[in-house]
Design an enzyme around this catalytic site. Structure first.
Site, mmCIF file in Angstrom:
data_model
loop_
_atom_site.group_PDB
_atom_site.id
_atom_site.type_symbol
_atom_site.label_atom_id
_atom_site.label_comp_id
_atom_site.label_asym_id
_atom_site.label_seq_id
_atom_site.Cartn_x
_atom_site.Cartn_y
_atom_site.Cartn_z
ATOM 1 N N ASN A 7 0.602 -1.525 0.246
ATOM 2 C CA ASN A 7 0.272 0.052 -0.205
ATOM 3 C C ASN A 7 0.435 1.208 -0.249
ATOM 4 O OD1 ASN A 7 -2.013 2.388 0.275
ATOM 5 N ND2 ASN A 7 -3.028 0.731 1.805
ATOM 6 N N ARG A 78 -2.372 -1.943 -3.801
ATOM 7 C CA ARG A 78 -3.053 -1.184 -4.107
ATOM 8 C C ARG A 78 -2.970 0.128 -5.006
ATOM 9 N NH1 ARG A 78 -3.537 4.249 -0.102
ATOM 10 N NH2 ARG A 78 -6.080 4.756 -1.347
ATOM 11 N N HIS A 167 -11.298 5.856 -1.905
ATOM 12 C CA HIS A 167 -11.039 4.873 -0.804
ATOM 13 C C HIS A 167 -12.118 3.867 -1.572
ATOM 14 C CE1 HIS A 167 -10.915 8.943 1.591
ATOM 15 N NE2 HIS A 167 -9.521 8.373 1.243
ATOM 16 N N ARG A 227 -7.698 19.344 2.734
ATOM 17 C CA ARG A 227 -7.770 19.351 2.072
ATOM 18 C C ARG A 227 -9.528 20.013 1.262
ATOM 19 N NH1 ARG A 227 -7.970 13.112 0.297
ATOM 20 N NH2 ARG A 227 -5.474 12.736 -0.400
ATOM 21 N N GLU A 372 -7.743 -2.527 4.334
ATOM 22 C CA GLU A 372 -7.844 -2.032 3.214
ATOM 23 C C GLU A 372 -7.048 -3.506 2.343
ATOM 24 O OE1 GLU A 372 -8.417 2.207 1.210
ATOM 25 O OE2 GLU A 372 -6.857 1.604 3.360
#
Length: 387
Positions: A7, A78, A167, A227, A372
């Site tokens: 990842n 990923r 996501h 963000r 994940e």
């Protein structure tokens, strides 16, 4: 089957060896602060080689030094951005690598680093298949009404300007876990809140995404750690024309200097909540805006779904910030969403799920621990089984 999952972040490389059948993590680690002074590795290629060496996968490595490491069946990655080319995982070959390179511009902070690791491993001729699992794949079920922007068709086609969502691996995983837990009759209507440094909301119907808050890039949608999320599209033009900022200046402002850090100078939710409790005005405003944006999206997605069976909180903030869950759900009783305060303050997870709903609620509010790496390993194993 054991799968080594990579990842890759902009300055990190997390890895885990997953036993697919049991879901156990046999081994895991982190190469941190890549490319930074005092970091664990000078670049992502060096970081990947460190991990491969641990598992005895580098050419010429002595296997006797790695006898305690699990035997691997594949390496999975990923990949943040798969565009509209990859609705499911892909097994690495020359064509896939060529196509992957064309997606760098759609996720410049993430895809190039991840791709460099994939290419490096491919060049070593390690006798293991590599599988790419894309964050965007879960959103391949979106209808045009959900993913198209109101811009001319030629621009959309030529420059791939559309909503992709992110996501997705996490949203798919926690939604599937919730469906198994709820045991509702179809259709099951779920809104999942992935709240971490990056944050997104997804509406799903029977485990298929129908809308999501992030867009062409991860900048759209909720207020995040750094963000800004949704903003008037004229703001960048105004800053370029009136403030003399360059496109790169605006990019940095909106992606790295805005959001919570822009509102109160702090990106860590724990610190912001602590300041809020001490009556810090900027921290209070940051939380108010953060929560309001989430509530607006929940309301909109509830309307699209035609009702709601479960609201999921997941990821670092979603799973651990008691106060955020309380603030988000507090005004939503008229929508059937209400939480039990004691359960919220001391959630008891069983098989990674805690139900914190009030007895009066018609909508179940769940905390679901995301995983994940396990999701990536399972999707990779399924893809390999199809060969």
């Amino acid at each position: 089957m054991n799968i080594l999952v990579f990842n890759v972040g902009s300055t990190t490389l997390k890895y885990a060896c997953i036993e697919v059948e049991s879901g156990k993590r046999l081994y895991e680690g982190l190469v941190d602060r890549i490319g930074q002074v005092g970091g664990d590795a000078p670049d992502h290629l060096s970081a990947a080689r460190c991990v491969l060496e641990k598992f005895g996968l580098l050419p010429g490595a002595e296997s006797s030094a790695h006898d305690d490491m699990p035997e691997l069946s594949a390496i999975a990655h990923r990949i943040v951005q798969g565009g509209d080319s990859y609705p499911k995982p892909a097994i690495v070959n020359a064509d896939v690598l060529a196509q992957l390179k064309t997606l760098d511009t759609l996720a410049p902070l993430h895809n190039p680093s991840a791709r460099s690791v994939v290419v490096a491993i491919d060049s070593l001729n390690i006798p293991l298949p590599q599988v790419l699992v894309f964050d965007t794949a879960y959103f391949s079920t979106l209808e045009p009404a959900a993913y198209r922007y109101a811009i001319p068709e030629p621009i959309y086609r030529a420059h791939r300007v559309r909503k992709y969502g992110f996501h997705g691996t996490s949203h798919r995983f926690v939604t599937a876990q919730a469906i198994k837990h709820l045991k509702h009759d179809s259709p099951v209507r779920i809104i999942s809140l992935h709240l971490g440094g990056g944050a997104s909301v997804t509406a799903s119907l029977d485990g298929k995404a129908v809308d999501t808050s992030m867009g062409m890039t991860p900048l759209e949608g909720l207020v995040m750690a750094t963000r800004c999320g949704d903003i008037d599209p004229s703001v960048p033009l105004h800053l370029i024309r009136s403030a003399g900022m360059s496109a790169d200046d605006v990019d940095r402002l909106m992606n790295k200097e805005s959001g919570l850090v822009g509102l109160c100078g702090e990106a860590d939710m724990r610190a912001i909540l602590s300041r809020r409790e001490a009556d810090d005005c900027s921290a209070k405003l940051a939380i108010d805006i953060y929560v309001r944006r989430i509530q607006k999206v929940i309301g909109g997605y509830l309307a699209i779904l035609g009702g709601l069976d479960a609201l999921i909180f997941t990821a670092g903030v979603g799973e651990h910030a008691t106060k955020i869950r309380e603030l988000v759900t507090g005004p939503l009783a008229h929508l059937g969403i209400a939480i039990d305060q004691a359960a919220n303050e001391s959630p008891k997870l069983e098989n990674g799920i805690a139900d914190i709903s009030d007895k009066s609620a018609s909508v179940r509010t769940l905390i679901v621990a995301t995983n994940e790496e396990l999701a990536i390993a399972r999707e990779s194993a399924q893809r390999l089984a199809e060969e």
